[in-house]
Design a protein around this motif. Structure first.
Motif, PDB file in Angstrom:
ATOM      1  N   LYS A   1      33.022 -49.338 -27.431  1.00 61.00           N
ATOM      2  CA  LYS A   1      32.795 -48.049 -27.443  1.00 61.00           C
ATOM      3  C   LYS A   1      31.980 -47.649 -26.319  1.00 61.00           C
ATOM      4  CE  LYS A   1      29.392 -45.539 -30.301  1.00 61.00           C
ATOM      5  NZ  LYS A   1      28.469 -45.770 -31.383  1.00 61.00           N
ATOM      6  N   LEU A   2      32.467 -46.343 -25.675  1.00 62.12           N
ATOM      7  CA  LEU A   2      31.952 -45.668 -24.336  1.00 62.12           C
ATOM      8  C   LEU A   2      30.812 -44.807 -24.838  1.00 62.12           C
ATOM      9  CD1 LEU A   2      35.301 -45.233 -22.561  1.00 62.12           C
ATOM     10  CD2 LEU A   2      33.469 -47.117 -22.110  1.00 62.12           C
ATOM     11  N   GLY A   3      30.939 -43.892 -25.993  1.00 55.03           N
ATOM     12  CA  GLY A   3      30.136 -43.173 -26.296  1.00 55.03           C
ATOM     13  C   GLY A   3      30.587 -41.962 -27.349  1.00 55.03           C
ATOM     14  N   GLU A   4      29.915 -40.974 -27.795  1.00 49.52           N
ATOM     15  CA  GLU A   4      30.390 -40.216 -29.074  1.00 49.52           C
ATOM     16  C   GLU A   4      29.819 -38.762 -28.745  1.00 49.52           C
ATOM     17  OE1 GLU A   4      27.677 -40.769 -32.564  1.00 49.52           O
ATOM     18  OE2 GLU A   4      27.822 -42.571 -31.724  1.00 49.52           O
ATOM     19  N   VAL A   5      30.395 -37.759 -29.356  1.00 47.58           N
ATOM     20  CA  VAL A   5      29.882 -36.282 -29.314  1.00 47.58           C
ATOM     21  C   VAL A   5      28.597 -36.379 -30.212  1.00 47.58           C
ATOM     22  CG1 VAL A   5      30.540 -33.790 -29.752  1.00 47.58           C
ATOM     23  CG2 VAL A   5      32.296 -35.630 -28.631  1.00 47.58           C
ATOM     24  N   PRO A   6      27.457 -35.740 -29.912  1.00 49.48           N
ATOM     25  CA  PRO A   6      26.391 -36.017 -30.703  1.00 49.48           C
ATOM     26  C   PRO A   6      26.486 -35.121 -31.816  1.00 49.48           C
ATOM     27  CG  PRO A   6      25.917 -34.857 -28.400  1.00 49.48           C
ATOM     28  CD  PRO A   6      27.371 -35.321 -28.645  1.00 49.48           C
ATOM     29  N   GLU A   7      27.099 -34.128 -32.138  1.00 52.44           N
ATOM     30  CA  GLU A   7      27.400 -33.229 -33.367  1.00 52.44           C
ATOM     31  C   GLU A   7      28.653 -33.347 -33.828  1.00 52.44           C
ATOM     32  OE1 GLU A   7      27.900 -30.557 -30.051  1.00 52.44           O
ATOM     33  OE2 GLU A   7      26.069 -31.997 -30.322  1.00 52.44           O
ATOM     34  N   TRP A   8      28.693 -32.929 -34.996  1.00 52.54           N
ATOM     35  CA  TRP A   8      30.150 -32.709 -35.709  1.00 52.54           C
ATOM     36  C   TRP A   8      30.747 -31.557 -35.186  1.00 52.54           C
ATOM     37  CZ3 TRP A   8      31.949 -36.169 -39.485  1.00 52.54           C
ATOM     38  CH2 TRP A   8      31.057 -36.885 -39.827  1.00 52.54           C
ATOM     39  N   LEU A   9      31.949 -31.764 -34.836  1.00 58.08           N
ATOM     40  CA  LEU A   9      32.822 -30.526 -34.375  1.00 58.08           C
ATOM     41  C   LEU A   9      33.791 -30.118 -35.602  1.00 58.08           C
ATOM     42  CD1 LEU A   9      33.837 -32.067 -31.064  1.00 58.08           C
ATOM     43  CD2 LEU A   9      31.863 -30.651 -31.422  1.00 58.08           C
ATOM     44  N   THR A  10      33.971 -28.969 -35.663  1.00 54.00           N
ATOM     45  CA  THR A  10      34.990 -28.465 -36.611  1.00 54.00           C
ATOM     46  C   THR A  10      35.951 -27.484 -36.336  1.00 54.00           C
ATOM     47  OG1 THR A  10      33.478 -26.456 -37.219  1.00 54.00           O
ATOM     48  CG2 THR A  10      32.881 -28.277 -38.554  1.00 54.00           C
ATOM     49  N   TYR A  11      36.933 -27.348 -37.187  1.00 54.42           N
ATOM     50  CA  TYR A  11      38.034 -26.620 -36.802  1.00 54.42           C
ATOM     51  C   TYR A  11      38.590 -25.980 -38.454  1.00 54.42           C
ATOM     52  CZ  TYR A  11      41.618 -30.006 -37.757  1.00 54.42           C
ATOM     53  OH  TYR A  11      42.495 -31.119 -38.304  1.00 54.42           O
TER      54      TYR A  11
ATOM     55  N   LEU B   1      45.082 -32.653 -22.319  1.00 55.62           N
ATOM     56  CA  LEU B   1      44.888 -32.718 -23.516  1.00 55.62           C
ATOM     57  C   LEU B   1      45.030 -31.380 -24.579  1.00 55.62           C
ATOM     58  CD1 LEU B   1      42.717 -35.997 -24.277  1.00 55.62           C
ATOM     59  CD2 LEU B   1      45.437 -35.794 -24.244  1.00 55.62           C
ATOM     60  N   PRO B   2      44.293 -30.413 -24.047  1.00 55.82           N
ATOM     61  CA  PRO B   2      44.038 -29.235 -24.659  1.00 55.82           C
ATOM     62  C   PRO B   2      45.215 -28.467 -24.997  1.00 55.82           C
ATOM     63  CG  PRO B   2      42.014 -29.494 -23.701  1.00 55.82           C
ATOM     64  CD  PRO B   2      42.974 -30.528 -23.230  1.00 55.82           C
ATOM     65  N   GLU B   3      46.259 -28.600 -23.937  1.00 56.29           N
ATOM     66  CA  GLU B   3      47.531 -27.645 -23.901  1.00 56.29           C
ATOM     67  C   GLU B   3      48.401 -28.527 -24.863  1.00 56.29           C
ATOM     68  OE1 GLU B   3      47.848 -24.676 -22.796  1.00 56.29           O
ATOM     69  OE2 GLU B   3      45.638 -24.879 -22.194  1.00 56.29           O
ATOM     70  N   LEU B   4      48.149 -29.644 -25.373  1.00 53.74           N
ATOM     71  CA  LEU B   4      49.206 -30.415 -26.110  1.00 53.74           C
ATOM     72  C   LEU B   4      49.050 -30.329 -27.755  1.00 53.74           C
ATOM     73  CD1 LEU B   4      49.424 -33.516 -23.732  1.00 53.74           C
ATOM     74  CD2 LEU B   4      51.020 -31.513 -23.912  1.00 53.74           C
ATOM     75  N   ILE B   5      47.886 -29.850 -27.983  1.00 53.79           N
ATOM     76  CA  ILE B   5      47.424 -30.019 -29.278  1.00 53.79           C
ATOM     77  C   ILE B   5      47.774 -28.356 -29.780  1.00 53.79           C
ATOM     78  CG2 ILE B   5      45.089 -29.085 -28.963  1.00 53.79           C
ATOM     79  CD1 ILE B   5      45.904 -31.682 -31.420  1.00 53.79           C
ATOM     80  N   VAL B   6      47.744 -28.333 -31.046  1.00 50.41           N
ATOM     81  CA  VAL B   6      48.033 -27.039 -31.787  1.00 50.41           C
ATOM     82  C   VAL B   6      46.698 -26.131 -31.686  1.00 50.41           C
ATOM     83  CG1 VAL B   6      49.510 -27.694 -33.843  1.00 50.41           C
ATOM     84  CG2 VAL B   6      47.113 -28.007 -34.006  1.00 50.41           C
ATOM     85  N   PRO B   7      47.241 -24.792 -31.281  1.00 50.25           N
ATOM     86  CA  PRO B   7      46.264 -23.829 -30.823  1.00 50.25           C
ATOM     87  C   PRO B   7      44.881 -23.936 -31.666  1.00 50.25           C
ATOM     88  CG  PRO B   7      48.282 -22.930 -30.548  1.00 50.25           C
ATOM     89  CD  PRO B   7      48.516 -24.358 -31.413  1.00 50.25           C
ATOM     90  N   PHE B   8      44.904 -24.173 -33.039  1.00 57.39           N
ATOM     91  CA  PHE B   8      43.706 -24.045 -33.654  1.00 57.39           C
ATOM     92  C   PHE B   8      42.803 -25.190 -33.474  1.00 57.39           C
ATOM     93  CE2 PHE B   8      47.001 -25.587 -36.577  1.00 57.39           C
ATOM     94  CZ  PHE B   8      46.136 -26.709 -37.188  1.00 57.39           C
ATOM     95  N   LYS B   9      43.388 -26.114 -33.010  1.00 56.68           N
ATOM     96  CA  LYS B   9      42.390 -27.438 -32.732  1.00 56.68           C
ATOM     97  C   LYS B   9      42.016 -27.234 -31.238  1.00 56.68           C
ATOM     98  CE  LYS B   9      44.343 -30.880 -35.684  1.00 56.68           C
ATOM     99  NZ  LYS B   9      45.073 -32.018 -35.997  1.00 56.68           N
ATOM    100  N   ARG B  10      42.461 -26.371 -30.462  1.00 56.72           N
ATOM    101  CA  ARG B  10      42.337 -26.543 -28.919  1.00 56.72           C
ATOM    102  C   ARG B  10      40.762 -26.274 -28.585  1.00 56.72           C
ATOM    103  NH1 ARG B  10      46.459 -23.147 -26.692  1.00 56.72           N
ATOM    104  NH2 ARG B  10      47.469 -24.903 -27.156  1.00 56.72           N
ATOM    105  N   PRO B  11      39.971 -25.681 -29.376  1.00 52.62           N
ATOM    106  CA  PRO B  11      38.332 -25.691 -28.831  1.00 52.62           C
ATOM    107  C   PRO B  11      37.829 -27.077 -29.079  1.00 52.62           C
ATOM    108  CG  PRO B  11      39.024 -23.552 -30.119  1.00 52.62           C
ATOM    109  CD  PRO B  11      40.240 -24.662 -30.151  1.00 52.62           C
ATOM    110  N   VAL B  12      38.275 -27.906 -30.090  1.00 51.78           N
ATOM    111  CA  VAL B  12      37.621 -28.944 -30.414  1.00 51.78           C
ATOM    112  C   VAL B  12      38.258 -29.868 -29.210  1.00 51.78           C
ATOM    113  CG1 VAL B  12      37.864 -31.244 -31.876  1.00 51.78           C
ATOM    114  CG2 VAL B  12      37.404 -28.860 -32.881  1.00 51.78           C
TER     115      VAL B  12
END
Length: 166
Positions: free
Chosen positions: A74-84, A141-152
């Motif tokens: 384990k290296l780290g984690e995003v502190p809050e929950w991310l939603t899409y 990575l952001p360009e490879l994911i479906v657009p609605f998940k891109r902000p995450v």
């Protein structure tokens, strides 16, 4: 059926698996209603958190179920929950219409094993979710994911860029 705006988010984890060269595991999805085009079919491992399950335990379990990988730190984690939100056009087909999207706890893990440990064709005895995989530079990575998940994905990359160095 509940109105889309009233549906809850599915509780999930996401895993950024980073190899010693600073590249990230991405898998090509086999199928799924949330994959709305043939261009953006790549994603990092992710999956649901079982009732009563700790998110760190869920992340390790999901990674193993989708990739067969267990050699991780384990290296780290995003502190809050991310939603899409998933598109309304597929909301009735994804997760049996029970959720409007996902809330995800994201973890960065260093892969310490050999590439031969990764097996997306028959991972941990589960039905394969990926039909192919590769190591990819994190910035792509952001360009490879479906657009609605891109902000995450943009947020996850921003949070974990510090782990891409050797």
């Amino acid at each position: 059926m509940a109105r889309y705006d009233d549906l809850p988010y599915r509780t999930c984890v996401g895993i950024m698996l980073i190899n010693p060269d600073g590249l990230v595991f991405i898998g090509r999805r086999a199928s799924g209603p949330e994959h709305v085009d043939q261009t953006h079919v790549w994603q990092m491992p992710q999956g649901g958190v079982d009732s009563g399950e700790d998110t760190w335990a869920a992340a390790k379990r999901e990674l193993y179920e989708e990739t067969n990988a267990r050699s991780v730190e384990k290296l780290g984690e995003v502190p809050e929950w991310l939603t899409y939100d998933i598109p309304r056009t597929v909301a009735g087909r994804a997760w049996k219409g029970r959720f409007r999207g996902q809330k995800q706890k994201w973890y960065a893990l260093r892969f310490t094993g050999k590439d031969s440990e990764i097996n997306v064709a028959s991972p941990a005895g589960h039905k394969p979710e990926f039909i192919d995989w590769r190591w990819e530079p994190m910035k792509n990575l952001p360009e490879l994911i479906v657009p609605f998940k891109r902000p995450v994905y943009e947020r996850v990359v921003k949070e974990f860029t510090r782990f891409a160095g050797k």
